[in-house]
Every structure is written in structure tokens, then in C-alpha cells.
Design an enzyme around this catalytic site. Structure first.
Site, PDB file in Angstrom:
ATOM      1  N   GLY A 103      29.391 -32.861  24.508  1.00 18.21           N
ATOM      2  CA  GLY A 103      29.983 -33.339  23.252  1.00 18.21           C
ATOM      3  C   GLY A 103      29.406 -34.679  22.831  1.00 18.21           C
ATOM      4  N   LYS A 132      25.443 -43.736  16.033  1.00 17.05           N
ATOM      5  CA  LYS A 132      25.274 -43.491  17.470  1.00 17.05           C
ATOM      6  C   LYS A 132      25.382 -44.820  18.223  1.00 17.05           C
ATOM      7  CE  LYS A 132      21.788 -41.550  20.641  1.00 17.05           C
ATOM      8  NZ  LYS A 132      20.543 -40.771  20.680  1.00 17.05           N
ATOM      9  N   ASP A 271      21.511 -28.827  24.591  1.00 17.28           N
ATOM     10  CA  ASP A 271      22.356 -29.707  23.766  1.00 17.28           C
ATOM     11  C   ASP A 271      21.505 -30.642  22.914  1.00 17.28           C
ATOM     12  OD1 ASP A 271      21.988 -30.603  26.602  1.00 17.28           O
ATOM     13  OD2 ASP A 271      22.669 -32.511  25.781  1.00 17.28           O
TER      14      ASP A 271
HETATM   15  P1  AMP Z   1      21.448 -37.142  26.046  1.00 15.08           P
HETATM   16  O1  AMP Z   1      20.773 -36.946  27.359  1.00 15.08           O
HETATM   17  O2  AMP Z   1      21.274 -38.512  25.448  1.00 15.08           O
HETATM   18  O3  AMP Z   1      21.144 -36.062  25.077  1.00 15.08           O
HETATM   19  O4  AMP Z   1      23.032 -37.072  26.348  1.00 15.08           O
HETATM   20  C1  AMP Z   1      23.641 -36.026  27.037  1.00 15.08           C
HETATM   21  C2  AMP Z   1      25.126 -36.167  26.912  1.00 15.08           C
HETATM   22  O5  AMP Z   1      25.553 -37.416  27.464  1.00 15.08           O
HETATM   23  C3  AMP Z   1      25.666 -36.136  25.485  1.00 15.08           C
HETATM   24  O6  AMP Z   1      26.901 -35.488  25.511  1.00 15.08           O
HETATM   25  C4  AMP Z   1      25.799 -37.598  25.150  1.00 15.08           C
HETATM   26  O7  AMP Z   1      26.758 -37.832  24.146  1.00 15.08           O
HETATM   27  C5  AMP Z   1      26.255 -38.164  26.481  1.00 15.08           C
HETATM   28  N1  AMP Z   1      25.921 -39.584  26.636  1.00 15.08           N
HETATM   29  C6  AMP Z   1      24.700 -40.147  26.823  1.00 15.08           C
HETATM   30  N2  AMP Z   1      24.802 -41.475  26.933  1.00 15.08           N
HETATM   31  C7  AMP Z   1      26.119 -41.785  26.821  1.00 15.08           C
HETATM   32  C8  AMP Z   1      26.860 -42.996  26.859  1.00 15.08           C
HETATM   33  N3  AMP Z   1      26.278 -44.180  27.041  1.00 15.08           N
HETATM   34  N4  AMP Z   1      28.198 -42.908  26.701  1.00 15.08           N
HETATM   35  C9  AMP Z   1      28.794 -41.731  26.513  1.00 15.08           C
HETATM   36  N5  AMP Z   1      28.169 -40.554  26.480  1.00 15.08           N
HETATM   37  C10 AMP Z   1      26.841 -40.574  26.634  1.00 15.08           C
HETATM   38 MG    MG Z   2      21.606 -35.494  23.415  1.00 19.04          MG
END
Ligand code: AMP
Ligand code: MG
Length: 516
Positions: A103, A132, A271
Site C-alpha cells: 500500500g 510522496k 507493486d
Molecule cells: P518501494 O520499494 O519504494 O516501491 O516501496 C515498497 C513498499 O514500501 C511500498 O508499499 C512503499 O509505500 C513502502 N515504503 C517504502 N519506504 C517507506 C517509508 N519510508 N515509510 C513507509 N513506507 C515505505
Molecule cells: Mg514502490
């Protein structure tokens, strides 16, 4: 908030910045959360894209009051006060494994704004406005909901650079930062990037409801997506199958363009795959410098699952995951499989076209044949890899080689092939034989076309890192310069030779961790 009408500007707000509606809530409560963002203390508007602003018909902030209004809105501070922002739930496969619920852990959808620039809007009347890094959401899991300045600069610059390169991508409107400390490997500071896209729906949204056995919700999501993004699929007897076909067809050209400009996404989890087929979620991405088909910028990807050469196969794998998710609605496994198998041909058509354009080959040339061209392309890739030639320079300088066949190739081009000069000469002789029969005017025209297919400037890793280092000291001039130059990546810009050059030997490897 009303769903279909534009929100009037907040009472008491200094300046109305952008009228928005919140359409996604129409889907129902199980698709999102309304918990507001936290925003940023003392936000500073640092960089903005005039092109992205024009897409929404947004007037650029000319004076301090307007800049403050932008900073308040695009830091999430305004949304922290009114309860209009939402975050959405999705799941996904990460590095080939089912990861369950993920999510929007640090993204808030402020709403949707009407597009005002038909050329940029590509037929999409409404564009979602997403911030973001404005703080945690119910989907943050163990994360802090924040994004650090360095990763925000990279996302801002690359989104706009990819658009200018002609690669389908979400856009970046602006970057706001703050002194707010954020803990990563060391203490850093927070920033928020505002992203624009007709939709931020990912394959993972569909996987979430499918894997949970919630087929009614899945159907509503399919209907919503078809109506919003692929209206032609609505008339199909099997809209879920038609949707899958549309996503396959939209993904193929994007991946082919990644390959051609030498872009490596780095984290092609389901995702991070957009239902529009566009590039989304810029994390540890990279552009090829010295060509290595196994290059991945992501240090956590030790197997090279998402390396340059593997991106087309991974896209197909991800499309299979989407097909699997849609299967309860499609109902016919073979039809779903066939739809995904169309990816290979669709990709090859785009890749052939893209590489032919890069090498100055046309299907209507006297000596044209697809077989010959494919051999020529494959041997070129092998040559580049054997010599670890610079991807961008080797292609860019090829235009001059094609335009002046009697003249020796530019020294800078020859230098790329120091390891195998004879092999390069042999290959060049074959290219010239293939282009035999073009007169001087046709060659000049061909060279001009090649310069429109082979960029002079891409966001090389070392350039981004230099600009980030300065920005961390409060000096955003290098970020602004990169943004300005990468807006016209095919035009040589005087005084910007340093941005076209290969990285210096002491630049360090072009790799990053996932930390952002
Ligand atoms: P990503 O690898 O950046 O595509 O992120 C994968 C998942 O981790 C997604 O659900 C992001 O919203 C969540 N996510 C990444 N970094 C953070 C963060 N600093 N705080 C909260 N959720 C995160
Ligand atoms: Mg992502």
C-alpha cells in the site's frame, strides 16, 4: 468532500493553487484510507517543473506568497488540516516472492486536477496529484512515511528527464524540502515530491483483492480502471481480459524505450508496475554508462534479477502475475495466457524499431532486411559489451559516422572501442554496406533522425550524485541545471559538455541501496 465537483479553494488560504476532485473514493472504503498526512515543518519550495505545471494549467508562483501557498499544498500541510487526502491499498510480488499487503506507505493522493495541455495530457482529462514523503499512513508497516532529499531529487529529475526522452512516465510537479530530520543509515533531511499521473494504480492493487478472494471488489476495481484508463475495453464481452490486453500493449513500448535509452528501473516488483504501462516509482534506478547487459544499480539485487537485459523477461513475468490476479474475472486461463504471450511480439516490434532508429536503419532502405538488421543490432550490442563502451556516447556519435562515411569516425567514438578496434571497424563496414545507396542528402537527413533517437544527455548516476551533494549544502543550482538541460536531451547545449561526458574514472560504481 463531494466526488464529482471541484473543491473550492480553502477559506482563508492565501492563494488558491489548484482545484481538485477526489474521484478514487467512489470505489468504496476498502480501497483506501482517509488518514491525513503530517506534512513538513517550514517547507521550502526548491524545484518545480514548468512543463508539469502547464499540464495542469497551473500558474507558476511568481512571488513569496504564491511560493508559500505551493509549499503548504505540496508538502501536505494543507491536507493535514482538511481531511481530503487518501492513501490506497495494494499488495505485490517483490523479487519473485509474494509480499502480501503493502500500500501507499508514504504517498497521499491529494486529488485529481483537470489537464490543460492536450499535447502533454495524451488524452487523459484528469490527472492524480500525489505527494510522496509527507508522513506515515495505515500502510506504512515499519516505515516512517518519509522520503529523504537525495531520493526525492532523483525522482524529480528522472521523471521529467524520462518524459523529455519520450519514455512514458509519471511526472514530477515540484520538490519541497525541510530541516525535518529523517533517520536512514545516517541522519538526513525530509523532502516531498509531488507526482502527477492519470492513475497511480499498480498491478499490486489487483493482486491485493484477488489474493484476498475479494472478487466483488476486484470487479469494481476492473470496471473503474477500464472506465478511467481504457474506455474502449468497456464494450468487450470480457472487460477483464480486454484490460489485460491493453496493459500488455501499453507495457511493451515502455520497456523497449527503457532498453533503448539504457534505463534500468532497479526494482521491477509488481507493486512498481503501472496499469498505464508507464514508468513509476523511481528508486535505485540507473542509466547505462559503460555497457554491461547485466548492470543493475540496485545493490540489494545481488542476483541481477532486474538487470538491464532481464527487464523484458521480468515485465512478462509481472504481466503473468497480473493475469493470475485477473483470472477469477477472466475465467479462461488459456485466453489470459495468450494475452500475456502477446507481450513478446509487441516488445520485439518496438525494440526492432527503436534499435533501427538508433543505428540509422530504415525499413525502406535499398539494402533493408529485418534479419540483417537484427544481426547488426546483436553484433553491435556484443561489441559494446566486449568493449564496455559508453552506451549514450557510442550511439550519439554514430550519427556523425553515418553522415560522413568517407571521413574517419570521431576520435571519441573510436576510443570507446580501444579494446577491440578491428572488431569495431568490421562492424562499421557492415553498417556502411547496409546503408549503401544513400546519397549525401539522405545521409544528412538520417543523421538528423539519429540525433533525435540517441540522446546527448541522460541522468547519469555521477551527475545526480554531484547535484545531490551540493543540494544537501543548500545549493540547488546543479539540480536546477540538470533539470534545465535534461528537458531537451537531444539538443546539444553550449557549455554543457560536462553533462554529456562519460563518468570520470574516480566516480565510483553507479549503484545504490534501496534506502530512500
Ligand atoms: P518501494 O520499494 O519504494 O516501491 O516501496 C515498497 C513498499 O514500501 C511500498 O508499499 C512503499 O509505500 C513502502 N515504503 C517504502 N519506504 C517507506 C517509508 N519510508 N515509510 C513507509 N513506507 C515505505
Ligand atoms: Mg514502490
Amino acid at each position: 468532500m463531494s466526488v464529482d465537483t471541484l473543491t473550492p479553494p480553502q477559506a482563508g488560504a492565501a492563494q488558491p493553487v489548484l482545484a481538485m476532485r477526489q474521484d478514487f473514493v467512489r470505489l468504496g472504503a476498502e480501497f483506501h484510507s482517509t488518514s491525513p498526512p503530517q506534512g513538513l515543518p517550514q517547507p521550502r519550495l526548491r524545484v518545480l517543473s514548468a512543463d508539469a505545471a502547464a499540464l495542469l494549467g497551473l500558474a507558476l508562483p511568481q512571488h513569496d506568497d504564491a511560493r508559500r501557498s505551493w509549499a503548504e499544498l505540496f508538502s501536505g500541510n494543507q491536507a493535514a488540516r482538511d481531511a481530503s487526502a487518501i492513501s490506497t491499498v495494494y499488495a505485490g510480488h517483490q523479487f519473485g516472492n509474494w509480499a502480501g499487503q503493502l500500500g501507499d506507505g508514504r504517498a497521499h493522493l491529494l486529488g485529481e486536477a483537470r489537464s490543460r495541455d492536450a499535447r502533454q495530457a495524451m488524452g487523459h482529462a484528469w490527472w492524480e496529484v500525489q505527494i510522496k514523503g509527507a508522513g506515515p499512513t495505515p500502510f506504512s508497516r515499519r516505515g516512517d512515511g518519509r522520503a529523504v532529499l537525495r531520493s526525492s531529487i532523483r525522482e524529480f529529475l528522472c521523471s521529467e528527464a524520462m518524459h523529455a526522452l519520450g519514455v512514458p512516465t509519471t511526472r514530477a510537479l515540484c520538490l519541497v524540502d525541510s530541516e525535518l530530520p529523517v533517520r536512514r543509515e545516517s541522519l538526513e533531511t525530509a523532502a516531498v515530491v509531488t507526482r502527477l499521473s492519470p492513475s497511480f494504480l499498480r498491478f499490486g492493487h489487483f493482486e491485493h483483492f484477488s489474493h484476498g478472494g475479494r472478487h466483488d471488489a476486484l470487479r469494481r476495481l476492473v470496471d473503474y480502471t477500464v472506465a478511467r484508463l481504457y474506455p474502449a475495453a468497456a464494450d468487450s464481452a470480457n472487460p477483464a481480459l480486454a484490460l489485460l490486453r491493453e496493459v500488455v500493449a501499453a507495457t511493451a513500448p515502455t520497456i523497449a524505450r527503457w532498453q533503448c535509452v539504457g534505463f534500468v528501473h532497479g526494482v521491477m516488483n509488481t507493486d512498481n508496475m503501472s496499469m498505464l504501462g508507464w514508468t513509476i516509482d523511481y528508486g535505485p534506478f540507473g542509466f547505462l554508462d559503460a555497457f554491461d547487459p547485466g548492470y543493475t544499480p540496485n545493490t540489494t539485487d545481488s542476483w541481477g534479477r532486474y538487470a538491464w537485459a532481464r527487464q523484458p523477461a521480468v515485465a512478462r513475468w509481472n504481466l503473468l502475475a497480473l493475469a493470475q490476479a485477473l483470472l477469477p474475472l477472466i475465467g479462461d486461463e488459456q485466453a489470459a495466457r495468450d494475452a500475456v504471450e502477446d507481450f513478446a511480439d509487441a516488445f520485439m516490434v518496438e525494440m526492432d524499431r527503436g534499435m533501427q532508429a538508433k543505428l540509422g536503419l530504415r525499413a525502406d532502405d535499398p539494402a533493408a532486411s529485418l534479419e540483417t538488421d537484427r544481426d547488426l543490432v546483436q553484433d553491435w550490442l556484443d561489441l559494446l559489451a566486449a568493449c564496455r563502451a559508453d552506451w549514450t556516447l557510442s550511439h550519439r556519435l554514430l550519427a556523425r559516422v553515418v553522415e560522413l562515411p568517407e571521413a574517419p569516425p570521431p576520435v571519441q567514438w573510436l576510443r570507446q572501442f580501444d579494446a577491440w578496434p578491428q572488431r569495431a571497424a568490421d562492424w562499421l563496414a557492415r553498417l556502411r554496406a547496409r546503408q549503401h545507396g544513400l546519397d549525401a542528402a539522405a545521409r544528412a537527413e538520417r543523421a538528423r533522425d539519429m540525433l533525435r533517437s540517441n540522446p546527448c544527455y541522460v541522468l547519469r548516476h555521477h551527475l545526480g550524485q554531484q547535484a545531490i551533494a551540493q543540494a544537501r549544502d543548500g545549493d540547488f543550482s546543479a539540480v536546477l541545471r540538470l533539470h534545465r538541460v535534461l528537458r531537451m536531451p537531444f539538443d546539444e547545449q553550449p557549455g554543457c559538455e560536462d553533462l554529456a561526458a562519460a563518468p570520470p574514472p574516480d566516480a565510483g560504481p553507479p549503484v545504490l541501496s534501496c534506502s530512500s
